[in-house]
Design a protein around this motif. Structure first.
Motif: not given
Length: 78
Positions: A19-39
């Motif tokens: 599992i990898r979780i990256e923080v990014f900004e979109e339209n002034g909001l912090l978002r989380l991009d979560i990369d994990a297996p479908k299971e």
């Protein structure tokens, strides 16, 4: 409280080997991009726990129609 980690935009954390979780900004909001297996089920807490203060009949109905995402004991009528 669990582990508290500060992260800036573009930084990430790794959980285990899968599992990898990256923080990014979109339209002034912090978002989380979560990369994990479908299971691995990833659900916002207010949906996972319908007894949360933000719970509503709509959340309960969502949980019932998506029961396979939830532990059976976590779905209680509100």
């Amino acid at each position: 409280m669990g582990l508290v980690i500060g992260r800036k935009e573009g930084e990430a954390i790794i959980i285990g080997d899968l599992i990898r979780i990256e923080v990014f900004e979109e339209n002034g909001l912090l978002r989380l991009d979560i990369d994990a297996p479908k299971e691995i089920n990833i659900v916002r807490e207010e949906i996972y726990n319908p007894k949360n203060k933000n719970s509503s009949k709509a959340l309960y109905e969502f949980a019932k129609t998506h029961e396979k995402l939830f532990k059976p004991s976590s779905i209680e009528e509100v």
